[in-house]
Write an enzyme that holds these catalytic residues in place. Structure first.
Site, PDB file in Angstrom:
ATOM      1  N   ASP A   3     -10.663   1.218 -24.209  1.00 27.89           N
ATOM      2  CA  ASP A   3     -10.779   1.107 -22.750  1.00 27.89           C
ATOM      3  C   ASP A   3     -10.889   2.473 -22.099  1.00 27.89           C
ATOM      4  OD1 ASP A   3     -10.529  -1.609 -22.590  1.00 27.89           O
ATOM      5  OD2 ASP A   3      -8.392  -1.615 -22.121  1.00 27.89           O
ATOM      6  N   PRO A   5       0.816  -1.219   0.000  1.00 29.65           N
ATOM      7  CA  PRO A   5       0.000   0.000   0.000  1.00 29.65           C
ATOM      8  C   PRO A   5       0.849   1.268   0.000  1.00 29.65           C
ATOM      9  CG  PRO A   5      -0.309  -1.256   2.050  1.00 29.65           C
ATOM     10  CD  PRO A   5       0.566  -2.067   1.161  1.00 29.65           C
ATOM     11  N   ARG A  50      -4.145  -9.014 -20.315  1.00 31.79           N
ATOM     12  CA  ARG A  50      -5.140  -8.690 -21.342  1.00 31.79           C
ATOM     13  C   ARG A  50      -4.580  -7.754 -22.427  1.00 31.79           C
ATOM     14  NH1 ARG A  50      -7.726  -3.888 -20.667  1.00 31.79           N
ATOM     15  NH2 ARG A  50      -9.697  -4.483 -21.625  1.00 31.79           N
ATOM     16  N   GLU A  66       1.330  -8.039   7.787  1.00 35.90           N
ATOM     17  CA  GLU A  66       1.847  -7.298   8.946  1.00 35.90           C
ATOM     18  C   GLU A  66       3.189  -6.629   8.668  1.00 35.90           C
ATOM     19  OE1 GLU A  66       1.353 -10.440  11.667  1.00 35.90           O
ATOM     20  OE2 GLU A  66      -0.496  -9.613  12.484  1.00 35.90           O
TER      21      GLU A  66
HETATM   22  N1  ADE Z   1      -1.045  -5.006   0.056  1.00 36.11           N
HETATM   23  C1  ADE Z   1      -1.997  -4.665   0.944  1.00 36.11           C
HETATM   24  N2  ADE Z   1      -2.747  -3.655   0.501  1.00 36.11           N
HETATM   25  C2  ADE Z   1      -2.255  -3.322  -0.735  1.00 36.11           C
HETATM   26  C3  ADE Z   1      -2.602  -2.350  -1.700  1.00 36.11           C
HETATM   27  N3  ADE Z   1      -3.600  -1.479  -1.515  1.00 36.11           N
HETATM   28  N4  ADE Z   1      -1.884  -2.303  -2.844  1.00 36.11           N
HETATM   29  C4  ADE Z   1      -0.861  -3.164  -3.035  1.00 36.11           C
HETATM   30  N5  ADE Z   1      -0.488  -4.095  -2.149  1.00 36.11           N
HETATM   31  C5  ADE Z   1      -1.173  -4.177  -1.009  1.00 36.11           C
END
Ligand code: ADE
Length: 222
Positions: free
Chosen positions: A164, A86, A150, A113
């Protein structure tokens, strides 16, 4: 193209690899997708892959050793290594196009974690699929893989992705099929006119209008 995915949960990929366009691309030798269990690269006699964080804190942290060993084993001079987290760069269609031209991609699925900071040094690219936190990088790795596969030449009809959403930074225009009238909602007459130039113009205008209403940021960026 070869995509190697490093994960603690290989079973999660079963449905993904055996269904629809991904399955067809694999069967047609357009892509080879290998799922590797990170645990198989552990040197520990109990196959441990995580441990407590130095300095304390909740949760287990993915150790560097198994990931480094897996990457050493799989990497070539042409490999792009992606870490799903994230904290990565927000993923966009433009990046999917770039990645669809590569020969070999390794995707490392992060751990819910956290992972040892030294794992970051392996990655050419850290990707986030959105501002929310999932339990691991498995679903994000499938999102990225799907978006790449794709676009590989010959996987789907090129016309399907030429139009797209996000190409030209515009959302897609609305489309309709039969019946002409459904619960009092009719197909716009222009689409039945047979006048291709007018239809093209209408579709472009709809794309612009839709993007202005829903994703002004795509048009106004920079
Ligand atoms: N791992 C956990 N959440 C994630 C996200 N939003 N993007 C990429 N990997 C992740």
């Amino acid at each position: 193209m070869i995509i190697d995915i490093l994960t603690l949960f290989p079973d999660m990929f079963d449905g993904f690899l055996s269904t629809s366009i991904i399955k067809r691309a694999i069967d047609g030798n357009k892509v080879k997708i290998n799922i590797h269990n990170i645990r198989d690269y552990s040197l520990d006699k109990h196959k441990r892959v995580d441990d407590y964080a130095f300095g304390g804190g909740n949760g287990m942290v993915l150790m560097p050793e198994p990931i480094f060993r897996a990457v050493d084993d799989l990497k070539t001079d042409e490999t792009i290594i992606i870490l799903m987290t994230p904290q990565g760069k927000p993923y966009k269609q433009k990046k999917a196009y770039e990645l669809s031209l590569k020969k070999h991609i390794i995707i490392i699925c992060g751990h819910y974690e956290g992972f040892d900071e030294r794992i970051r040094t392996l990655a050419n690219l850290e990707i986030s699929i959105g501002d929310y936190v999932l339990t691991g990088g498995e679903l994000p790795s499938m999102v990225v893989t799907d978006s790449i596969v794709r676009l590989i030449d010959g996987v789907i009809d090129e016309n399907s992705h030429l139009h797209d959403s996000f190409n030209d930074d515009l959302l897609d225009y609305p489309v309709y099929t039969k019946p002409y009238e459904f619960r009092n909602m009719k197909v716009p007459d222009i689409l039945l006119s047979g006048h291709h130039a007018n239809i093209k113009k209408w579709r472009y205008e709809q794309s612009v209008q839709r993007t202005m209403e829903r994703r002004r940021d795509l048009i106004e960026k920079e």
